[in-house]
Design an enzyme around this catalytic site. Structure first.
Site, mmCIF file in Angstrom:
data_model
loop_
_atom_site.group_PDB
_atom_site.id
_atom_site.type_symbol
_atom_site.label_atom_id
_atom_site.label_comp_id
_atom_site.label_asym_id
_atom_site.label_seq_id
_atom_site.Cartn_x
_atom_site.Cartn_y
_atom_site.Cartn_z
ATOM 1 N N LEU A 216 -2.848 1.721 0.046
ATOM 2 C CA LEU A 216 -3.607 1.792 1.301
ATOM 3 C C LEU A 216 -5.018 1.230 1.136
ATOM 4 O O LEU A 216 -5.513 1.083 0.015
ATOM 5 C CB LEU A 216 -3.658 3.254 1.750
ATOM 6 C CG LEU A 216 -2.297 3.839 2.136
ATOM 7 C CD1 LEU A 216 -2.326 5.358 2.186
ATOM 8 C CD2 LEU A 216 -1.819 3.255 3.462
ATOM 9 N N PRO A 217 -5.691 0.959 2.266
ATOM 10 C CA PRO A 217 -6.970 0.247 2.191
ATOM 11 C C PRO A 217 -8.158 0.989 1.581
ATOM 12 O O PRO A 217 -8.963 0.371 0.901
ATOM 13 C CB PRO A 217 -7.284 -0.098 3.656
ATOM 14 C CG PRO A 217 -5.992 -0.001 4.381
ATOM 15 C CD PRO A 217 -5.193 1.036 3.647
ATOM 16 N N THR B 124 -6.750 0.711 -4.412
ATOM 17 C CA THR B 124 -8.037 0.656 -5.119
ATOM 18 C C THR B 124 -9.023 1.494 -4.317
ATOM 19 O O THR B 124 -9.444 1.099 -3.226
ATOM 20 C CB THR B 124 -8.551 -0.794 -5.224
ATOM 21 O OG1 THR B 124 -7.562 -1.564 -5.895
ATOM 22 C CG2 THR B 124 -9.853 -0.853 -6.000
ATOM 23 N N LYS C 87 -10.088 0.094 -13.603
ATOM 24 C CA LYS C 87 -9.988 -1.035 -12.668
ATOM 25 C C LYS C 87 -11.389 -1.465 -12.204
ATOM 26 O O LYS C 87 -11.715 -2.652 -12.145
ATOM 27 C CB LYS C 87 -9.112 -0.615 -11.480
ATOM 28 C CG LYS C 87 -9.275 -1.448 -10.242
ATOM 29 C CD LYS C 87 -8.081 -2.273 -9.909
ATOM 30 C CE LYS C 87 -8.443 -3.218 -8.770
ATOM 31 N NZ LYS C 87 -7.526 -4.245 -8.507
ATOM 32 N N LYS D 272 -15.553 -5.250 -1.953
ATOM 33 C CA LYS D 272 -15.162 -3.832 -1.846
ATOM 34 C C LYS D 272 -15.187 -3.172 -3.234
ATOM 35 O O LYS D 272 -15.738 -2.075 -3.411
ATOM 36 C CB LYS D 272 -13.750 -3.733 -1.249
ATOM 37 C CG LYS D 272 -13.139 -2.346 -1.320
ATOM 38 C CD LYS D 272 -11.650 -2.332 -0.999
ATOM 39 C CE LYS D 272 -11.020 -1.058 -1.517
ATOM 40 N NZ LYS D 272 -9.588 -0.954 -1.259
HETATM 41 P P1 NAD Z 1 -3.403 -4.718 3.436
HETATM 42 O O1 NAD Z 1 -4.499 -4.509 4.409
HETATM 43 O O2 NAD Z 1 -2.618 -5.983 3.465
HETATM 44 O O3 NAD Z 1 -2.338 -3.509 3.552
HETATM 45 C C1 NAD Z 1 -2.671 -2.181 3.817
HETATM 46 C C2 NAD Z 1 -1.552 -1.612 4.690
HETATM 47 O O4 NAD Z 1 -1.814 -0.231 4.923
HETATM 48 C C3 NAD Z 1 -1.482 -2.274 6.073
HETATM 49 O O5 NAD Z 1 -0.151 -2.740 6.307
HETATM 50 C C4 NAD Z 1 -1.880 -1.159 7.036
HETATM 51 O O6 NAD Z 1 -1.216 -1.238 8.287
HETATM 52 C C5 NAD Z 1 -1.427 0.067 6.259
HETATM 53 N N1 NAD Z 1 -2.056 1.298 6.691
HETATM 54 C C6 NAD Z 1 -3.356 1.508 7.046
HETATM 55 N N2 NAD Z 1 -3.538 2.799 7.367
HETATM 56 C C7 NAD Z 1 -2.346 3.429 7.178
HETATM 57 C C8 NAD Z 1 -1.910 4.767 7.306
HETATM 58 N N3 NAD Z 1 -2.732 5.744 7.701
HETATM 59 N N4 NAD Z 1 -0.605 5.056 7.051
HETATM 60 C C9 NAD Z 1 0.253 4.067 6.654
HETATM 61 N N5 NAD Z 1 -0.109 2.781 6.509
HETATM 62 C C10 NAD Z 1 -1.388 2.471 6.763
HETATM 63 O O7 NAD Z 1 -4.051 -4.484 1.995
HETATM 64 P P2 NAD Z 1 -3.469 -4.949 0.570
HETATM 65 O O8 NAD Z 1 -4.015 -6.287 0.218
HETATM 66 O O9 NAD Z 1 -2.006 -4.687 0.551
HETATM 67 O O10 NAD Z 1 -4.226 -3.907 -0.374
HETATM 68 C C11 NAD Z 1 -3.809 -2.560 -0.485
HETATM 69 C C12 NAD Z 1 -4.624 -1.905 -1.591
HETATM 70 O O11 NAD Z 1 -4.432 -2.638 -2.809
HETATM 71 C C13 NAD Z 1 -6.137 -1.914 -1.335
HETATM 72 O O12 NAD Z 1 -6.669 -0.702 -1.801
HETATM 73 C C14 NAD Z 1 -6.637 -3.107 -2.143
HETATM 74 O O13 NAD Z 1 -7.978 -2.984 -2.527
HETATM 75 C C15 NAD Z 1 -5.683 -3.045 -3.324
HETATM 76 N N6 NAD Z 1 -5.507 -4.329 -4.039
HETATM 77 C C16 NAD Z 1 -5.297 -5.484 -3.337
HETATM 78 C C17 NAD Z 1 -5.142 -6.688 -4.028
HETATM 79 C C18 NAD Z 1 -4.907 -7.984 -3.294
HETATM 80 O O14 NAD Z 1 -5.007 -9.058 -3.931
HETATM 81 N N7 NAD Z 1 -4.580 -7.964 -2.003
HETATM 82 C C19 NAD Z 1 -5.175 -6.700 -5.432
HETATM 83 C C20 NAD Z 1 -5.325 -5.488 -6.116
HETATM 84 C C21 NAD Z 1 -5.505 -4.313 -5.399
#
Ligand code: NAD
Length: 301
Positions: free
Chosen positions: A65-66, A96, A171, A246
């Site tokens: 999640l975000p 994260t 991380k 972030k």
């Molecule tokens: P994203 O925004 O693509 O996905 C997040 C998902 O969570 C979305 O589909 C959103 O609709 C859903 N969501 C939000 N609130 C919700 C809730 N209350 N219940 C259920 N679903 C909900 O983000 P991402 O890129 O998939 O990143 C997710 C996590 O991974 C973050 O913490 C990010 O920092 C971490 N991360 C991302 C990357 C990257 O390259 N994208 C790399 C490492 C870590």
């Protein structure tokens, strides 16, 4: 076969679920945005209408999640998993977020008999797709061992960093260092170029000298120096500036909380903020595009 409830099917969660399905696990998915998981239903995932439904009766719950607020709400809210779940699956948060929020969740989980791990990942969307993520895990060793089959279906390496919160700390420290290395490499290449030295020639020298680092060798920010990196493809793909901002924000908050000085991490966070305030495209570009901040003449290329 292990049954998994997966919550948060975004850029990372989607391909992670695909890999769980490929490994033969049963996955129930939930996301507030239904469109996010629709393609996974054809691949064999089952849709739930709430997070609690996705988590009910499964062996393992994974969230991706975000931010802190959403993770806190999912696990600690009045209608959250820890208050409402009847069964006791292993809970794994791969988002994260701050070490503080995962420690809070760990404590509440422990009081109610749930095993809980913080397991943020490195490897980005490409690693999630390829199933080559690295998991940095905080929590009890025995729980990490119990969860490792599921984690290995989505990644190549599982590191046990220490007790609860240690995964997030690992991380955060790694990403802060990566950001500092990228900014330093970009600054050096810009100075060399300003003096008429070819960036590829300078990179070759740095890579055989004391300035050699992961960014100069494998994620070079100067366009055309390496063929298969974001800088040679308009800074598309890779790891977005917004996500690194972030992560540096988490480091700054953590340092404030613990009275630690992180002058370089704070400086690079400010550089990224300034870069984004000057360039509307910047947030979505790869981190290596910070090169354009140091060498603005590249924009015209
Ligand atoms: P994203 O925004 O693509 O996905 C997040 C998902 O969570 C979305 O589909 C959103 O609709 C859903 N969501 C939000 N609130 C919700 C809730 N209350 N219940 C259920 N679903 C909900 O983000 P991402 O890129 O998939 O990143 C997710 C996590 O991974 C973050 O913490 C990010 O920092 C971490 N991360 C991302 C990357 C990257 O390259 N994208 C790399 C490492 C870590």
């Amino acid at each position: 076969m292990i049954s998994v409830g997966f919550i948060g099917i975004g850029n990372m969660g989607g391909p992670m679920v695909q890999n769980l399905l490929k490994a033969g696990h049963a996955v129930t998915v939930f996301d507030v945005n239904e469109a996010a998981y629709a393609p996974l239903l054809d691949a064999g995932a089952v849709a739930a209408t709430t997070a609690l439904d996705a988590a009910a009766g499964v062996d393992v719950v994974i969230s991706m999640l975000p931010n802190d607020k959403i993770v806190g709400e999912l696990y600690l809210g009045e209608a959250g998993l820890i208050a409402k779940l009847q069964s006791r699956p292993i809970l794994i948060d791969c988002s994260t977020v701050s070490a503080e929020i995962v420690r809070k969740v760990f404590q509440a989980a422990e009081e109610r008999g749930f095993p809980f791990l913080d397991a943020p990942v490195s490897g980005g969307v490409m690693g999630a797709r390829a199933g080559t993520l690295s998991f940095m895990v905080g929590g009890e060793k025995a729980v990490v061992e119990d969860a490792s089959i599921v984690l290995q279906a989505m990644g190549k390496r599982v590191f046990h960093a220490g007790e609860s919160g240690a995964g997030q700390i690992a991380k955060m420290c790694n990403n802060m260092l990566a950001a500092v290395l990228m900014a330093g490499t970009a600054e050096a290449l810009a100075l060399g170029s300003r003096n008429g030295v070819d960036a590829a020639a300078l990179t070759e020298i740095i890579n055989h000298s004391t300035g050699c680092n992961f960014m100069s060798e494998k994620w070079n920010p100067w366009p055309g120096v390496l063929p298969d990196v974001p800088s040679s493809h308009g800074y598309q793909g890779g790891f977005q500036v917004a996500l690194m901002t972030k992560d540096l924000g988490l480091a700054v908050s953590n340092a404030q909380l613990h009275g630690a000085a992180i002058p370089l991490g704070s400086l690079v966070r400010n550089l990224l903020m300034l870069y984004q305030s000057q360039d509307a495209q910047a947030a979505k570009l790869d981190l290596s595009s910070i090169q354009r901040f140091f060498a603005p003449w590249l924009k015209a290329d």
